[in-house]
Design a protein around this motif. Sequence first.
Motif, PDB file in Angstrom:
ATOM      1  N   GLU A 109      -6.537   4.822  -7.902  1.00 51.71           N
ATOM      2  CA  GLU A 109      -7.416   4.577  -6.758  1.00 51.71           C
ATOM      3  C   GLU A 109      -6.973   3.289  -6.068  1.00 51.71           C
ATOM      4  O   GLU A 109      -6.790   2.256  -6.716  1.00 51.71           O
ATOM      5  N   ILE A 110      -6.810   3.357  -4.748  1.00 55.69           N
ATOM      6  CA  ILE A 110      -6.326   2.221  -3.967  1.00 55.69           C
ATOM      7  C   ILE A 110      -7.384   1.823  -2.946  1.00 55.69           C
ATOM      8  O   ILE A 110      -7.907   2.664  -2.213  1.00 55.69           O
ATOM      9  N   ARG A 111      -7.718   0.542  -2.924  1.00 58.02           N
ATOM     10  CA  ARG A 111      -8.604  -0.005  -1.896  1.00 58.02           C
ATOM     11  C   ARG A 111      -7.848  -1.122  -1.186  1.00 58.02           C
ATOM     12  O   ARG A 111      -7.238  -1.974  -1.835  1.00 58.02           O
ATOM     13  N   SER A 112      -7.906  -1.138   0.131  1.00 58.04           N
ATOM     14  CA  SER A 112      -7.084  -2.097   0.861  1.00 58.04           C
ATOM     15  C   SER A 112      -7.733  -2.514   2.170  1.00 58.04           C
ATOM     16  O   SER A 112      -8.375  -1.702   2.850  1.00 58.04           O
ATOM     17  N   THR A 171       0.829  -1.207   0.000  1.00 55.97           N
ATOM     18  CA  THR A 171       0.000   0.000   0.000  1.00 55.97           C
ATOM     19  C   THR A 171       0.863   1.256   0.000  1.00 55.97           C
ATOM     20  O   THR A 171       0.497   2.269  -0.608  1.00 55.97           O
ATOM     21  N   VAL A 172       2.009   1.192   0.684  1.00 60.34           N
ATOM     22  CA  VAL A 172       2.934   2.338   0.660  1.00 60.34           C
ATOM     23  C   VAL A 172       3.482   2.527  -0.747  1.00 60.34           C
ATOM     24  O   VAL A 172       3.579   3.648  -1.260  1.00 60.34           O
ATOM     25  N   LEU A 173       3.838   1.410  -1.395  1.00 63.22           N
ATOM     26  CA  LEU A 173       4.355   1.479  -2.768  1.00 63.22           C
ATOM     27  C   LEU A 173       3.315   2.078  -3.714  1.00 63.22           C
ATOM     28  O   LEU A 173       3.625   2.949  -4.535  1.00 63.22           O
ATOM     29  N   LEU A 174       2.060   1.635  -3.597  1.00 66.41           N
ATOM     30  CA  LEU A 174       1.009   2.158  -4.478  1.00 66.41           C
ATOM     31  C   LEU A 174       0.728   3.631  -4.195  1.00 66.41           C
ATOM     32  O   LEU A 174       0.413   4.401  -5.112  1.00 66.41           O
ATOM     33  N   ASP A 175       0.829   4.035  -2.923  1.00 64.27           N
ATOM     34  CA  ASP A 175       0.668   5.460  -2.607  1.00 64.27           C
ATOM     35  C   ASP A 175       1.724   6.297  -3.314  1.00 64.27           C
ATOM     36  O   ASP A 175       1.440   7.381  -3.845  1.00 64.27           O
ATOM     37  N   GLU A 176       2.950   5.789  -3.355  1.00 68.66           N
ATOM     38  CA  GLU A 176       4.020   6.530  -4.025  1.00 68.66           C
ATOM     39  C   GLU A 176       3.818   6.548  -5.535  1.00 68.66           C
ATOM     40  O   GLU A 176       4.137   7.539  -6.198  1.00 68.66           O
TER      41      GLU A 176
END
Length: 750
Positions: A466-469, A443-448
């Motif tokens: 858009e990220i869902r986790s 999730t940190v990687l996708l945020d970056e």
Amino acid sequence: MSEPVRSTPGSLPLSRLAEPLLRRLSELLDRAAPGKGWRDLAQRAGSRGRVRLSPLDLEQCSLKVLEPEGSPSWSLLKLLGDRGCTVVELVEFLQALEHTEALQCLSHSGIKIVVQPDSQAVLSGQVVKLCCWATGHPFVHYQWFKQEKEVPHGNSPELVLNPVNVNDSGFYICRVNSESSFVFSRWARLEVCDLQGTSHGSLIGLPENKLRICIQPQPQNLTVGDALVLECGAVGNPIPHYQWFRNGFPLANGSKNVYMVTYADVEHQGTYWCHVFNDREDQDSKKIEVIIGRKAVAVECTEEDLSDLQKPADLQEQSNHRPVGLLYYAGHGYENYGNSFMVPIDAPNPYRSANCLCVQNILKLMQEKETGLNVFLLDMCRKRNEYDDTILILDALKVTANIVFGYATCQGAEAFEIQQSGLANGIFMKFLKDRLLEDKKITVLLDEVAEDMGKCHLTKGKQALEIRSSLSEKRALTDPIQQTASSAESLARNLQWAKAHELPESMYLEFKCGVQIQLGFAAEFSNVMIIYTRIVKKPPEIVVCRAYVTDFALDLDVDPKEANKGTPEETGSYLVSKDLPKHCLYTRLSSLQKLREHLIFTVCLHYEYPGIEDTMDERKEVNVGKPLIAKLGLHHGFKNNNCVQTCCMANNPFHNQIESSPVAAKYYVPSHCQPNSCPGTYHPNRICSDSIRQPETCSCNGTSRVLPSRHEVLNYSPPVEKSNVPVETTDDTVELEFLLSDNLRFSEQQ
């Protein structure tokens, strides 16, 4: 390295002589004394069975005197050149006429290379000198080339690289010019070994050109399925050759300085070493052990720990050994009522949910396998499909943690792609692949990645990640894969995966005329194969020679207009083009999963003899079995039913169209344009033949954008210009002289 046959001016076709020299010969023949003129030359040439001159030919030459600048001799020499007459034959004719002045004119054009450049392997930082010395009248000029590009300031007999570095590795050649002709030296291969800051040690103070091993292979302790990579590097002049051994036996594919097995098994363990040699000396590397097996980790534990391990409710143990589910999809898609759908490339028009793959159904299948982590990376549009009003009633998903969705765009929006160096990537993938190997929580990687995309001015206001986790553990894409030794299903799947990536063996075909061609194969995807052909041997009496492949099964996706091309990019292949050998004809075969029988095709050879207008041809039928994914026979059991979602996903992870299969996540496939939603028609893997145009977006909503959406990919390849430079070399240097002479022939015909 095999030394190619050296070119000499005498063996050149007459048509390859420089125009000033031909003009000078024409003047001498036009004003020659009786018995030494152009008619006498024509009579001598016509008496040879191979060069035929008719009375009409002589009459046309004679009529040139009526033109202000016309020359019968010039016309005759051009005619002889077109009929395949060589400089050697012309010299014989002039000797028979005792035309001393014309013979002297030809002899002055001769160039002789007396010192050829040597291939060598050296250390980075050394001073390297490549030498080419030649004689000619009245003097000669030099020009060095690296592959097909001129070396700046490389116009002296000695090319000095001081200091040499790894970027200087490659093939070099020198062109020697005189006033009227030119010849090339032989190719010289330069290998530069970089020890990456380590001490040269025992290599210091060695005699120049001494053969020595500077990189030794290292012991390996691997598990089944790992890649085995062994490297040995040496310096010396002549250039070193390599042969790898295992347990005292030479390895069939072990003639490079790097020996690699992509999927190592127990049978690959043993004692390895490399035998390094050249024409003067030889040396063995150190012997190392390669161990392949399953590692057993010993830990200390109490009796209480042992009793806890036997409890089925031990969630930590289950979490450590549960598999990972990963789906990466790039292509056309849509989202209706909260459900995401991936559209296969053969979906009907218009398509509905029954024709597509539902992402939520795939998640359900993953949960049934008790996956410990499920990651979905979806590089597709999420607009609503107005042709689909179906509201799917799906079985309830389990309430589980560790589910991550990375959508390339927001709900109701499009996903765009961009072109760079002829290769199209989705915007999402362009930024994602730069961070894939970072050891960070996913999730940190996708945020970056989302932050990187937000800085892209091309998509600001058009596309946002858009990220869902529901991630409850620190899990990363770099986490090691853990397998249970008792999983027969896992072993069977791995066996199928390996079987689906077996390529046919490279082969050599001999034709009756004496031509030998190599037939090679490469994999772009598990269902896309590249066939390449190149001529490695040609008798000197054949002037033109070309081999191509044809007659493929109708099941395969092969466009004849894009087959047998001079570059992989012209066939629509960009992903593996840098790894393919040069100077071949390439053909790209798609949809191998549809192949029901063995892959059988025809290799056609066209060739010409000098002085004969008719083109000769020979044909050979080749059977290479079932390559790549065709071995799995995925067409068995499939019915003519458009319901991909229920028919394919319920029973088999592979869909008929593997290029859009979510399971083959390792292989990225460009998207497909659906006729109902985009203007025009998109042809997969087709090169645009018209002028360059700016990419346009999908106009599903009737508006125009700056970038193309995931619906369309435009590929453009500029035309290749021919020039009087050497062709780039390959690892197989035996055909270099043939390739070079062909390139010169093309250059002279411009």
